[in-house]
Design a protein around this motif. Structure first.
Motif, PDB file in Angstrom:
ATOM      1  N   GLY A   1      -9.892  50.114 -76.190  1.00 36.73           N
ATOM      2  CA  GLY A   1      -8.913  49.187 -76.735  1.00 36.73           C
ATOM      3  C   GLY A   1      -9.168  48.996 -78.224  1.00 36.73           C
ATOM      4  N   ILE A   2      -8.084  49.016 -78.965  1.00 33.42           N
ATOM      5  CA  ILE A   2      -8.209  48.966 -80.428  1.00 33.42           C
ATOM      6  C   ILE A   2      -7.315  47.845 -80.961  1.00 33.42           C
ATOM      7  N   GLY A   3      -7.862  47.002 -81.823  1.00 33.86           N
ATOM      8  CA  GLY A   3      -7.033  45.982 -82.480  1.00 33.86           C
ATOM      9  C   GLY A   3      -6.355  46.592 -83.685  1.00 33.86           C
TER      10      GLY A   3
ATOM     11  N   ALA B   1      -3.210  60.389 -68.526  1.00 33.63           N
ATOM     12  CA  ALA B   1      -3.767  59.914 -69.797  1.00 33.63           C
ATOM     13  C   ALA B   1      -2.646  59.210 -70.547  1.00 33.63           C
ATOM     14  N   CYS B   2      -2.854  57.939 -70.861  1.00 32.88           N
ATOM     15  CA  CYS B   2      -1.791  57.148 -71.493  1.00 32.88           C
ATOM     16  C   CYS B   2      -2.369  56.269 -72.584  1.00 32.88           C
ATOM     17  N   ILE B   3      -1.566  56.001 -73.585  1.00 34.97           N
ATOM     18  CA  ILE B   3      -1.888  54.880 -74.456  1.00 34.97           C
ATOM     19  C   ILE B   3      -0.715  53.902 -74.419  1.00 34.97           C
ATOM     20  N   SER B   4      -1.034  52.631 -74.436  1.00 36.79           N
ATOM     21  CA  SER B   4       0.009  51.616 -74.495  1.00 36.79           C
ATOM     22  C   SER B   4      -0.278  50.755 -75.717  1.00 36.79           C
ATOM     23  N   TYR B   5       0.770  50.203 -76.268  1.00 36.08           N
ATOM     24  CA  TYR B   5       0.577  49.413 -77.483  1.00 36.08           C
ATOM     25  C   TYR B   5       1.536  48.248 -77.467  1.00 36.08           C
TER      26      TYR B   5
ATOM     27  N   PHE C   1      -1.277  39.176 -81.817  1.00 36.79           N
ATOM     28  CA  PHE C   1      -1.711  40.344 -82.565  1.00 36.79           C
ATOM     29  C   PHE C   1      -1.380  41.595 -81.760  1.00 36.79           C
ATOM     30  N   MET C   2      -1.721  42.747 -82.294  1.00 38.45           N
ATOM     31  CA  MET C   2      -1.319  43.990 -81.623  1.00 38.45           C
ATOM     32  C   MET C   2      -2.530  44.794 -81.199  1.00 38.45           C
TER      33      MET C   2
END
Ligand SMILES: [Zn+2]
Length: 348
Positions: free
Chosen positions: A313-315, A191-195, A212-213
């Motif tokens: 995915g989140i802006g 389980a990972c989040i990348s940004y 943008f991010m």
């Protein structure tokens, strides 16, 4: 001639006694030791003199010149020393005075949002990674079920560095890197989040920017279902916006997930009644998500029958604009200190 030289020297001695400032000294120097000083004139006028006269007058004139120069230099040094002393006196540090407070910097609103989301997911056991912004076509597209020529590539106008290298169009590129890595190592659960920054050839306006991010997250393992995704995103939205927020899911399309959804939260400003923020709908779109497409598992070295996963995915800008009531995305990138300082006390 001797008298004349003596007369010049007397004049000089009289003048130099009056000197009080470096400027006045410069004036005296110009007058008595400059290119057109009377002593230089005497030397110039000696062309007709006999060799003996030349020798004698030359000697006297030079003596007078060195006398004048040495006095000028001496006084000049004295002035320099005084200037230095004055400067040292002014710059003296009084350690007993109270110190000057340094202005505290503040976290950028985008970083505040990233931190907040990262905290939520780290508590849930997700790992946080940043990842590469320049990536291959393979990891940014092909391994995410976007083969060359796929119509969905048009959804993401891309900056190409060369035929096979792009500025990543989404932080989802890290999902393919991590899944490929995981399958190579015969791993099964992750389980990972990348940004980070992503890039698209958008025309910049109040809500779009070519840079943008995003935060992207995924979890893979056994028996991961849509129910898990729904719980996870509802939990995140409630932590992020309002614990009473309702979350709804609408069917959507993303190449890397199947089924795909977009998630809306009930408007936290009007609580669903309808207002300017939610454009009278009562709902605000916050993110895209879904269950990882079998094709993506296959592209990254897994047998889709043996593994399951969710992804979202989140802006970041969008979340920050909603949370802080910011109308123009460009505010985030203009480094306007007055704007940035508003977030000084957020979360404190
Ligand atoms: Zn509203």
């Amino acid at each position: 001639m001797k008298d004349k030289i003596q007369h010049i020297l007397d004049g000089f001695n009289k003048e130099i006694k009056k000197v009080k400032t470096p400027n006045e000294l410069e004036e005296v120097r110009r007058q008595f030791a400059g290119k057109n000083s009377p002593l230089v004139e005497i030397l110039k006028g000696m062309k007709q003199a006999t060799p003996e006269e030349k020798k004698e007058i030359g000697q006297l004139t030079n003596d007078a010149r060195s006398e004048i120069n040495s006095q000028i230099n001496e006084l000049n040094e004295q002035f320099q020393q005084e200037i230095l002393n004055e400067k040292l006196k002014k710059e003296q540090v009084d350690v007993s005075l109270p110190g000057e407070r340094l202005g505290f910097g503040t976290l950028h609103p985008l970083n505040l949002v990233i931190d907040e989301i990262a905290n939520i997911f780290e508590e849930l056991g997700f790992q946080m990674i940043s990842g590469t912004e320049v990536d291959s076509d393979e990891f940014n597209f092909q391994k995410l079920n976007l083969p060359k020529g796929h119509p969905a590539r048009d959804m993401q106008d891309t900056f190409y560095i060369d035929e096979d290298t792009v500025l990543r169009t989404h932080s989802t590129n890290m999902t393919s890197h991590l899944l490929t890595e995981l399958s190579k190592n015969n791993g099964h659960n992750l389980a990972c989040i990348s940004y980070g920054n992503v890039y698209r050839r958008d025309d910049d306006d109040a809500t779009h920017s070519h840079q943008f991010m995003q935060i992207d997250g995924f979890a893979v393992g056994d028996n991961i279902t849509f129910a898990n995704l729904k719980w996870l995103l509802t939990y995140m939205c409630q932590r992020l916006f309002d614990e009473k927020a309702r979350v709804r899911f609408r069917p959507s399309y993303f190449p890397f997930t199947e089924p795909s959804v977009e998630a809306d939260i009930s408007c936290f400003k009007c609580d669903g009644e309808g207002c300017d923020l939610c454009k009278q709908s009562g709902w605000i779109e916050v993110l895209g998500a879904g269950l990882i497409n079998d094709q993506v598992f296959e592209e990254n070295g897994f047998d889709p029958k043996s593994i399951s996963g969710l992804a979202f995915g989140i802006g970041i800008e969008r979340i920050a604009m909603l949370k802080f009531g910011i109308a123009n995305i460009r505010d985030f990138y203009e480094n306007n200190v007055q704007f940035l300082e508003q977030f000084k006390f957020y979360g404190k």
